[in-house]
Design a protein around this motif. Structure first.
Motif, short mmCIF file in Angstrom:
data_model
loop_
_atom_site.label_atom_id
_atom_site.label_comp_id
_atom_site.label_asym_id
_atom_site.label_seq_id
_atom_site.Cartn_x
_atom_site.Cartn_y
_atom_site.Cartn_z
N ILE A 121 0.86 -1.76 0.04
CA ILE A 121 0.22 -0.09 0.02
C ILE A 121 0.23 1.18 0.20
O ILE A 121 0.81 2.36 -0.80
CB ILE A 121 -1.34 -0.07 1.01
CG1 ILE A 121 -1.69 -0.81 0.61
CG2 ILE A 121 -1.91 1.48 1.27
CD1 ILE A 121 -2.59 -1.28 2.43
N TYR A 122 1.60 1.35 1.17
CA TYR A 122 3.00 2.18 0.86
C TYR A 122 2.88 2.86 -0.61
O TYR A 122 3.73 3.71 -0.84
CB TYR A 122 3.27 2.18 2.03
CG TYR A 122 4.28 3.21 2.12
CD1 TYR A 122 4.29 4.59 2.78
CD2 TYR A 122 6.06 3.46 1.17
CE1 TYR A 122 5.37 5.86 3.27
CE2 TYR A 122 6.47 4.56 1.37
CZ TYR A 122 6.45 5.85 2.75
OH TYR A 122 7.16 7.13 2.45
N ASN A 123 4.22 1.31 -0.71
CA ASN A 123 4.78 1.63 -2.53
C ASN A 123 3.82 2.20 -3.48
O ASN A 123 4.47 2.74 -4.20
CB ASN A 123 5.13 0.41 -2.37
CG ASN A 123 6.33 0.24 -1.58
OD1 ASN A 123 7.33 1.00 -1.22
ND2 ASN A 123 6.87 -1.18 -1.76
N THR A 124 2.95 1.86 -3.27
CA THR A 124 1.44 1.90 -3.88
C THR A 124 1.13 3.50 -4.08
O THR A 124 1.28 4.23 -5.10
CB THR A 124 0.19 1.27 -4.43
OG1 THR A 124 0.17 -0.06 -4.19
CG2 THR A 124 -0.52 1.64 -5.25
N PHE A 125 1.41 4.48 -2.96
CA PHE A 125 0.87 5.61 -2.97
C PHE A 125 2.31 6.86 -2.98
O PHE A 125 2.64 7.82 -3.51
CB PHE A 125 0.17 5.80 -1.91
CG PHE A 125 -1.24 5.48 -1.32
CD1 PHE A 125 -1.96 7.10 -1.48
CD2 PHE A 125 -1.83 5.01 -1.16
CE1 PHE A 125 -3.44 6.43 -1.61
CE2 PHE A 125 -3.07 3.84 -1.64
CZ PHE A 125 -3.81 5.20 -1.57
N GLN A 126 3.17 5.54 -3.19
CA GLN A 126 4.57 6.74 -2.61
C GLN A 126 5.14 6.93 -4.34
O GLN A 126 4.93 7.03 -5.00
CB GLN A 126 5.88 5.74 -2.49
CG GLN A 126 7.27 6.42 -2.31
CD GLN A 126 8.39 6.03 -1.46
OE1 GLN A 126 8.38 4.83 -1.86
NE2 GLN A 126 8.98 6.28 -1.03
N SER A 127 4.79 5.55 -5.70
CA SER A 127 5.26 5.04 -6.50
C SER A 127 4.46 6.10 -7.77
O SER A 127 4.60 6.12 -8.59
CB SER A 127 5.58 4.51 -6.90
OG SER A 127 4.29 3.45 -6.88
N GLY A 128 3.06 6.04 -7.13
CA GLY A 128 2.08 6.42 -8.38
C GLY A 128 1.75 7.78 -8.54
O GLY A 128 2.62 8.54 -7.98
N ASP A 129 0.84 8.29 -9.64
CA ASP A 129 0.14 9.46 -9.83
C ASP A 129 -0.50 9.94 -10.09
O ASP A 129 -0.78 10.81 -10.35
CB ASP A 129 0.67 9.44 -10.95
CG ASP A 129 0.55 8.34 -11.77
OD1 ASP A 129 -0.31 7.83 -11.45
OD2 ASP A 129 0.43 8.14 -13.04
N ALA A 130 -1.19 9.19 -8.68
CA ALA A 130 -2.74 10.34 -8.11
C ALA A 130 -3.12 11.38 -8.55
O ALA A 130 -2.07 11.98 -7.57
CB ALA A 130 -3.45 9.47 -7.02
N ARG A 131 -3.00 12.54 -9.16
CA ARG A 131 -3.56 13.30 -9.05
C ARG A 131 -4.41 13.92 -7.95
O ARG A 131 -3.70 14.90 -7.35
CB ARG A 131 -4.42 13.86 -10.10
CG ARG A 131 -4.52 15.89 -10.82
CD ARG A 131 -3.20 16.08 -10.78
NE ARG A 131 -2.72 17.37 -10.73
CZ ARG A 131 -2.50 18.63 -10.55
NH1 ARG A 131 -0.92 18.08 -9.89
NH2 ARG A 131 -2.12 19.50 -10.76
N TRP A 132 -5.11 13.50 -7.37
CA TRP A 132 -6.09 13.55 -6.04
C TRP A 132 -6.35 12.81 -5.26
O TRP A 132 -6.43 12.02 -5.72
CB TRP A 132 -7.46 13.76 -6.60
CG TRP A 132 -7.34 15.82 -7.83
CD1 TRP A 132 -7.65 15.28 -8.83
CD2 TRP A 132 -7.32 17.35 -7.51
NE1 TRP A 132 -7.56 16.54 -9.68
CE2 TRP A 132 -7.29 17.57 -8.73
CE3 TRP A 132 -7.61 18.03 -6.19
CZ2 TRP A 132 -7.86 19.30 -8.99
CZ3 TRP A 132 -7.64 19.07 -6.30
CH2 TRP A 132 -7.19 19.79 -7.82
N ILE A 133 -6.10 13.26 -3.57
CA ILE A 133 -6.70 12.22 -3.35
C ILE A 133 -7.86 12.91 -1.75
O ILE A 133 -7.22 14.26 -1.35
CB ILE A 133 -5.20 12.04 -2.44
CG1 ILE A 133 -4.20 11.52 -2.82
CG2 ILE A 133 -5.49 10.52 -1.14
CD1 ILE A 133 -2.92 10.88 -2.25
N LEU A 134 -8.11 11.94 -1.72
CA LEU A 134 -9.66 12.64 -0.23
C LEU A 134 -9.12 11.67 0.74
O LEU A 134 -9.51 10.56 0.94
CB LEU A 134 -10.83 12.74 -1.40
CG LEU A 134 -12.07 12.66 0.02
CD1 LEU A 134 -11.86 14.29 0.57
CD2 LEU A 134 -13.12 12.14 -0.19
N ALA A 135 -8.78 12.22 1.72
CA ALA A 135 -7.98 11.91 2.98
C ALA A 135 -9.35 12.21 4.07
O ALA A 135 -9.67 13.23 4.19
CB ALA A 135 -6.73 12.47 3.11
#
Length: 481
Positions: free
Chosen positions: A434-448
């Motif tokens: 999960i951490y690697n996905t969010f670290q290396s990913g390119d999501a433009r927007w995150i609702l947290a």
């Protein structure tokens, strides 16, 4: 009676499956929202486990996918639910009818079983619901076999291999949903094996074993082939089985985890009713010299006791025990009582049904208010995302954000799309991924959900900027390079 089962099931699902029914608008539930999101994503070309993670077997996603393919929304799932519940009701009716004689005497017991079912239904569209017709079908054939031998000790003890094929298919469906859903099926199979072994029926045992394996293959092989062909066989095995073993190791019993034990115990008394009444059924069967039925109930009850007392306390877990209520009514109907007593019992049951329906209507109507209070908090934040960037979006948080993709007709751009902190809490492998996905990913927007961002706090601080916030939610936009 088949038509009656269909009508009753349609009414039940429409009013009580509020995560899929159009009766409750813009509400998709908790886990049901997760399953629907994966089903909808599957229709659009994403592959479960490879592109969308959850720790349930593929049956629930496949059914939700079919539902969305049929109608394009959750109504398609509701149609499938009605069919499944109709089959369950039919086999429950057949079990009760063996003792009732007159079909009219089966209606009230069947309605009472549905009342018990509603208490653990959880809003519908859980894995247990789709295992229910297979559990009922297996129980029907196993109960027939046990009853035949209990009533005639000289009867042929051979067991039909076709019935074993049904048990294998049923267990396979349970395994492809959640392995523990098949506990009562396995209990019946074990007792049948012991009966045949004691009688020296080794040839019949071999035929039944082959039938069971054939049924199991029908349920499992198509999924295994599909995911292997799509390069996600290991992900399929890991999410369906291996992750859940890790989950079980980290899960503590509700008996010791509750800060308000009396509340937990009260919930157990209500939700667990179909489970612990199996011991009443065992007593009645033993009293009536039906030893195999009694043995089945005792063994099933003991295994379920371990299952229900060693883990978490969720209402839907008890759904798989509801078919056992048919055996209870079967034994009750065999009791010798006078006509006056029967009439009094009927009157009380009818009054109870009416009162229960009235009491349940109020909390169900309040679902609309609960949804509006929750969704409006982050709705304004989502409006800030440009139309052409809505495909580059993911939500991070806990249960409150499970519905966001369905409510606003969006698809997550990451494999880990919901309750990420919860999933990470049971597996170091998943946590790292999960951490690697969010670290290396390119999501433009995150609702947290700002209360649960600790795991990716450094990623948000480094790669994103907070655009806006509302209540406990914040909208982050990726920094431009």
């Amino acid at each position: 009676m088949a038509l009656v089962c269909l009508i009753i099931s349609a009414i039940f699902v429409y009013f009580f499956s509020y995560s899929t029914s159009p009766w409750v608008l813009r509400y998709f539930g908790g886990d049901s929202a997760q399953f629907q999101t994966i089903g909808k994503a599957w229709v659009s070309g994403k592959i479960p486990y490879r592109d969308m993670f959850d720790h349930k077997g593929p049956v629930i996603f496949f059914i939700d996918m079919l539902g969305y393919r049929i109608t394009g929304d959750a109504v398609g799932i509701m149609i499938i639910q009605i069919v499944f519940l109709s089959v369950s009701c039919w086999f429950l009716y057949r079990i009760i009818r063996q003792a009732a004689g007159d079909r009219r005497h089966t209606i009230i017991p069947l309605l009472l079983i549905l009342i018990v079912l509603e208490r653990v239904y959880g809003g519908g569209n859980y894995t247990e619901e789709y295992c229910l017709p297979f559990i009922c079908m297996s129980l029907y054939f196993q109960a027939n076999y046990f009853t035949m031998l209990d009533n005639d000790r000289t009867a042929d003890r051979r067991h039909h291999p076709l019935w074993a094929l049904i048990y294998g298919l049923s267990f396979g469906v349970c395994a492809m949903s959640k392995l523990t859903n098949g506990v009562s099926i396995c209990t019946g199979v074990l007792i049948i094996f012991l009966v045949l072994a004691a009688d020296g029926q080794w040839g019949n045992i071999l035929k039944n074993a082959l039938g069971f394996l054939a049924g199991l293959a029908v349920a499992v092989v198509p999924f295994a082939v599909y995911f292997a062909a799509n390069g996600s066989f290991f992900e399929f095995i890991y999410a369906t089985f291996l992750y859940n073993f890790e989950y079980q190791q980290h899960m503590s019993s509700w008996l010791f985890s509750g800060t308000t034990p009396h509340v937990y115990f009260l919930r157990f008394l209500i939700w667990g009713f179909p489970f612990y009444t199996v011991f009443v059924t065992a007593f009645l069967a033993g009293r009536g010299k039906r030893k195999l039925i009694a043995s089945y109930c005792v063994l099933t009850g003991l295994l379920e006791a371990y299952l229900y007392l060693s883990g978490a306390l969720y209402s839907q877990y008890y759904l798989i025990a509801v078919p056992q209520m048919a055996l209870l009514f079967h034994e009750l109907l065999l009791l010798k009582t006078g006509q006056r007593t029967r009439n009094v019992i009927k009157a009380l049951l009818i009054c109870g049904i009416c009162a229960f329906c009235c009491l349940r209507a109020v909390p169900l109507l309040r679902i609309h208010d609960r949804y509006r209070q929750r969704s409006e908090v982050y709705e304004t934040l989502l409006d800030e995302i440009p139309e052409d960037e809505r495909d580059s979006f993911v939500a991070w948080g806990n249960n409150e954000l499970k519905e966001v993709y369905l409510l606003y007709d969006r698809m997550p751009c990451y494999k880990y799309y919901a309750i990420q902190p919860w999933h990470a809490g049971f597996s170091e492998r998943i946590k790292e991924d999960i951490y690697n996905t969010f670290q290396s990913g390119d999501a433009r927007w995150i609702l947290a959900d700002t209360k649960s961002t600790g795991m990716i706090r450094d990623i948000l601080d480094t790669d994103y900027e907070k655009v806006d916030s509302a209540g406990d939610y914040a909208l982050y936009r990726r920094r431009r390079e």
